[in-house]
Design a protein around this motif. Structure first.
Motif, PDB file in Angstrom:
ATOM      1  N   GLN A   1       2.379   1.732  -3.492  1.00 13.04           N
ATOM      2  CA  GLN A   1       1.544   2.212  -4.224  1.00 13.04           C
ATOM      3  C   GLN A   1       1.237   3.873  -4.405  1.00 13.04           C
ATOM      4  OE1 GLN A   1      -2.217   0.120  -3.364  1.00 13.04           O
ATOM      5  NE2 GLN A   1      -2.203  -1.125  -5.276  1.00 13.04           N
ATOM      6  N   ALA A   2       1.213   4.448  -2.932  1.00 15.42           N
ATOM      7  CA  ALA A   2       1.141   5.573  -2.958  1.00 15.42           C
ATOM      8  C   ALA A   2       2.500   6.338  -3.405  1.00 15.42           C
ATOM      9  CB  ALA A   2       1.166   6.115  -1.441  1.00 15.42           C
TER      10      ALA A   2
ATOM     11  N   MET B   1      -0.272   6.711  -6.946  1.00 13.84           N
ATOM     12  CA  MET B   1      -1.515   6.758  -6.736  1.00 13.84           C
ATOM     13  C   MET B   1      -1.778   7.819  -5.509  1.00 13.84           C
ATOM     14  SD  MET B   1      -3.648   3.419  -5.604  1.00 13.84           S
ATOM     15  CE  MET B   1      -3.475   2.505  -6.913  1.00 13.84           C
TER      16      MET B   1
ATOM     17  N   LYS C   1      -9.134   1.977  -0.723  1.00 13.12           N
ATOM     18  CA  LYS C   1      -9.123   0.763  -1.337  1.00 13.12           C
ATOM     19  C   LYS C   1      -8.594  -0.492  -0.145  1.00 13.12           C
ATOM     20  CE  LYS C   1      -8.231   1.084  -6.348  1.00 13.12           C
ATOM     21  NZ  LYS C   1      -7.347   0.874  -7.615  1.00 13.12           N
TER      22      LYS C   1
ATOM     23  N   ALA D   1       0.677  -1.162  -0.077  1.00  7.55           N
ATOM     24  CA  ALA D   1      -0.157  -0.119  -0.059  1.00  7.55           C
ATOM     25  C   ALA D   1       0.863   1.321   0.035  1.00  7.55           C
ATOM     26  CB  ALA D   1      -0.879  -0.038   1.241  1.00  7.55           C
TER      27      ALA D   1
ATOM     28  N   GLU E   1      -7.064   7.337  -2.317  1.00  9.53           N
ATOM     29  CA  GLU E   1      -7.403   5.882  -3.180  1.00  9.53           C
ATOM     30  C   GLU E   1      -6.800   4.823  -2.345  1.00  9.53           C
ATOM     31  OE1 GLU E   1      -7.396   4.074  -7.682  1.00  9.53           O
ATOM     32  OE2 GLU E   1      -7.142   6.489  -7.297  1.00  9.53           O
ATOM     33  N   VAL E   2      -5.538   4.876  -2.055  1.00 11.35           N
ATOM     34  CA  VAL E   2      -4.943   4.038  -1.378  1.00 11.35           C
ATOM     35  C   VAL E   2      -5.610   3.509  -0.168  1.00 11.35           C
ATOM     36  CG1 VAL E   2      -2.778   3.310  -0.168  1.00 11.35           C
ATOM     37  CG2 VAL E   2      -2.612   4.216  -2.250  1.00 11.35           C
ATOM     38  N   TYR E   3      -5.710   4.454   0.680  1.00 11.98           N
ATOM     39  CA  TYR E   3      -6.499   4.076   2.020  1.00 11.98           C
ATOM     40  C   TYR E   3      -7.992   3.504   1.775  1.00 11.98           C
ATOM     41  CZ  TYR E   3      -7.359   9.196   3.019  1.00 11.98           C
ATOM     42  OH  TYR E   3      -7.531  10.364   2.969  1.00 11.98           O
TER      43      TYR E   3
ATOM     44  N   TYR F   1      -2.994   4.951   7.594  1.00 12.32           N
ATOM     45  CA  TYR F   1      -2.107   4.999   6.475  1.00 12.32           C
ATOM     46  C   TYR F   1      -0.983   5.604   7.021  1.00 12.32           C
ATOM     47  CZ  TYR F   1       0.122   6.565   2.292  1.00 12.32           C
ATOM     48  OH  TYR F   1       1.443   6.643   1.401  1.00 12.32           O
TER      49      TYR F   1
END
Length: 94
Positions: free
Chosen positions: A17-18, A22, A30, A14, A26-28, A38
């Motif tokens: 991805q950030a 991203m 999803k 995760a 959106e990361v947290y 996060y």
């Protein structure tokens, strides 16, 4: 302390991805976590890769396993206790 429902690899993924671009929201979303969670993960895990996340935890466990018996033996002798007080390993009883 409550055990996380996410593995260390999922947390590292995760965070990666950030870092890859991203949006953090959106990361947290999803992952199904809060914004605070996060950023706590980010603070704790920093820029570690998924394979590197296990290493620090393993080292902490190994150090504890090795150091505790050594300290117990050291503290078992009166001389060791006196030396520990001088070096401030043990707080004086006042």
């Amino acid at each position: 302390m409550k055990k996380s429902k996410f593995t260390d690899q999922q947390i590292a993924f995760a965070l990666q991805q950030a870092e890859a671009g991203m949006p953090v929201e959106e990361v947290y979303r999803k992952m199904g976590i809060s914004q605070a969670t996060y950023f706590r993960w980010k603070k704790f895990n920093g820029g570690l890769m998924p394979s590197e996340v296990q290493k620090p935890r393993h080292l902490v466990e190994e150090n504890t396993r090795l150091i505790v018996p050594m300290i117990e033996r050291f503290m078992a002798t009166d001389r060791g206790f006196a030396k520990a007080r001088r070096t401030r390993l043990v707080a004086p009883h006042e």
